[in-house]
Scaffold this motif. Structure first.
Motif, PDB file in Angstrom:
ATOM      1  N   LYS A 127       3.750   5.814  -5.520  1.00 56.30           N
ATOM      2  CA  LYS A 127       3.698   5.948  -6.978  1.00 56.30           C
ATOM      3  C   LYS A 127       2.634   6.954  -7.397  1.00 56.30           C
ATOM      4  O   LYS A 127       2.864   7.792  -8.271  1.00 56.30           O
ATOM      5  CB  LYS A 127       3.426   4.590  -7.629  1.00 56.30           C
ATOM      6  CG  LYS A 127       4.611   3.665  -7.637  1.00 56.30           C
ATOM      7  CD  LYS A 127       4.277   2.340  -8.284  1.00 56.30           C
ATOM      8  CE  LYS A 127       5.462   1.383  -8.198  1.00 56.30           C
ATOM      9  NZ  LYS A 127       5.139   0.073  -8.760  1.00 56.30           N
ATOM     10  N   ILE A 128       1.481   6.881  -6.773  1.00 55.36           N
ATOM     11  CA  ILE A 128       0.400   7.816  -7.089  1.00 55.36           C
ATOM     12  C   ILE A 128       0.818   9.243  -6.719  1.00 55.36           C
ATOM     13  O   ILE A 128       0.630  10.177  -7.506  1.00 55.36           O
ATOM     14  CB  ILE A 128      -0.904   7.415  -6.356  1.00 55.36           C
ATOM     15  CG1 ILE A 128      -1.437   6.112  -6.948  1.00 55.36           C
ATOM     16  CG2 ILE A 128      -1.947   8.524  -6.441  1.00 55.36           C
ATOM     17  CD1 ILE A 128      -2.553   5.493  -6.155  1.00 55.36           C
ATOM     18  N   THR A 129       1.391   9.389  -5.541  1.00 52.60           N
ATOM     19  CA  THR A 129       1.844  10.707  -5.095  1.00 52.60           C
ATOM     20  C   THR A 129       2.903  11.267  -6.041  1.00 52.60           C
ATOM     21  O   THR A 129       2.875  12.446  -6.396  1.00 52.60           O
ATOM     22  CB  THR A 129       2.404  10.627  -3.661  1.00 52.60           C
ATOM     23  OG1 THR A 129       1.398  10.095  -2.802  1.00 52.60           O
ATOM     24  CG2 THR A 129       2.829  11.990  -3.147  1.00 52.60           C
ATOM     25  N   ASP A 130       3.825  10.435  -6.464  1.00 48.25           N
ATOM     26  CA  ASP A 130       4.864  10.871  -7.405  1.00 48.25           C
ATOM     27  C   ASP A 130       4.253  11.324  -8.728  1.00 48.25           C
ATOM     28  O   ASP A 130       4.669  12.335  -9.304  1.00 48.25           O
ATOM     29  CB  ASP A 130       5.887   9.759  -7.648  1.00 48.25           C
ATOM     30  CG  ASP A 130       6.788   9.519  -6.448  1.00 48.25           C
ATOM     31  OD1 ASP A 130       6.818  10.358  -5.531  1.00 48.25           O
ATOM     32  OD2 ASP A 130       7.474   8.462  -6.435  1.00 48.25           O
ATOM     33  N   LYS A 131       3.259  10.593  -9.221  1.00 50.42           N
ATOM     34  CA  LYS A 131       2.599  10.967 -10.476  1.00 50.42           C
ATOM     35  C   LYS A 131       1.867  12.301 -10.330  1.00 50.42           C
ATOM     36  O   LYS A 131       1.940  13.160 -11.214  1.00 50.42           O
ATOM     37  CB  LYS A 131       1.628   9.876 -10.924  1.00 50.42           C
ATOM     38  CG  LYS A 131       2.302   8.671 -11.533  1.00 50.42           C
ATOM     39  CD  LYS A 131       1.293   7.657 -11.992  1.00 50.42           C
ATOM     40  CE  LYS A 131       1.998   6.426 -12.562  1.00 50.42           C
ATOM     41  NZ  LYS A 131       1.036   5.432 -13.042  1.00 50.42           N
ATOM     42  N   ILE A 132       1.178  12.470  -9.218  1.00 51.36           N
ATOM     43  CA  ILE A 132       0.454  13.727  -8.976  1.00 51.36           C
ATOM     44  C   ILE A 132       1.439  14.884  -8.888  1.00 51.36           C
ATOM     45  O   ILE A 132       1.254  15.934  -9.500  1.00 51.36           O
ATOM     46  CB  ILE A 132      -0.408  13.636  -7.699  1.00 51.36           C
ATOM     47  CG1 ILE A 132      -1.564  12.657  -7.918  1.00 51.36           C
ATOM     48  CG2 ILE A 132      -0.920  15.013  -7.279  1.00 51.36           C
ATOM     49  CD1 ILE A 132      -2.344  12.318  -6.671  1.00 51.36           C
TER      50      ILE A 132
ATOM     51  N   MET B 134       0.830  -1.199   0.000  1.00 46.58           N
ATOM     52  CA  MET B 134       0.000   0.000   0.000  1.00 46.58           C
ATOM     53  C   MET B 134       0.871   1.258   0.000  1.00 46.58           C
ATOM     54  O   MET B 134       0.589   2.224  -0.704  1.00 46.58           O
ATOM     55  CB  MET B 134      -0.927   0.012   1.225  1.00 46.58           C
ATOM     56  CG  MET B 134      -2.106  -0.929   1.097  1.00 46.58           C
ATOM     57  SD  MET B 134      -3.192  -0.921   2.545  1.00 46.58           S
ATOM     58  CE  MET B 134      -3.650   0.773   2.648  1.00 46.58           C
ATOM     59  N   PHE B 135       1.935   1.216   0.775  1.00 46.89           N
ATOM     60  CA  PHE B 135       2.851   2.359   0.829  1.00 46.89           C
ATOM     61  C   PHE B 135       3.463   2.610  -0.543  1.00 46.89           C
ATOM     62  O   PHE B 135       3.515   3.749  -1.008  1.00 46.89           O
ATOM     63  CB  PHE B 135       3.947   2.119   1.874  1.00 46.89           C
ATOM     64  CG  PHE B 135       4.966   3.219   1.913  1.00 46.89           C
ATOM     65  CD1 PHE B 135       4.681   4.426   2.527  1.00 46.89           C
ATOM     66  CD2 PHE B 135       6.209   3.061   1.315  1.00 46.89           C
ATOM     67  CE1 PHE B 135       5.623   5.451   2.557  1.00 46.89           C
ATOM     68  CE2 PHE B 135       7.148   4.074   1.327  1.00 46.89           C
ATOM     69  CZ  PHE B 135       6.848   5.277   1.954  1.00 46.89           C
TER      70      PHE B 135
END
Length: 96
Positions: free
Chosen positions: A13-18, A7-8
């Motif tokens: 990955k999502i945070t990096d993309k955003i 989950m981390f």
């Protein structure tokens, strides 16, 4: 790998993309804010300098300068000219 680690990683990955998507906008926003503040300080300093010059020319008292200051600000907000321009014209009139 434990579930919380997965989950981390997924969250990272999502945070990096955003972050990758919004970073250019943040930099642009920062630059525009910085330029706005810089211009505001310069404009204020030029106005204060002009009013100081007006005071020297007119030898006005503090209360008279408060009235001239208020008038210059009012002229700057209600006409197509800046408050600094109003102060310049007041000085020209005082010299006439």
């Amino acid at each position: 790998m434990a579930d919380y680690e997965k989950m981390f990683e997924a969250t990272k990955k999502i945070t990096d993309k955003i972050t990758e998507k919004i970073d250019p906008y943040l930099n642009t926003s920062y630059e525009k804010t910085k330029d706005f503040l810089k211009d505001s300080v310069k404009t204020g300093a030029k106005f204060e300098s002009q009013m100081s010059s007006l005071k020297a020319v007119t030898k006005s008292s503090s209360s008279e300068m408060e009235r001239l200051y208020s008038l210059a600000v009012k002229m700057g907000t209600t006409t197509g000219f800046s408050a600094e321009n109003a102060g310049e014209e007041m000085e020209r009139l005082a010299l006439a």
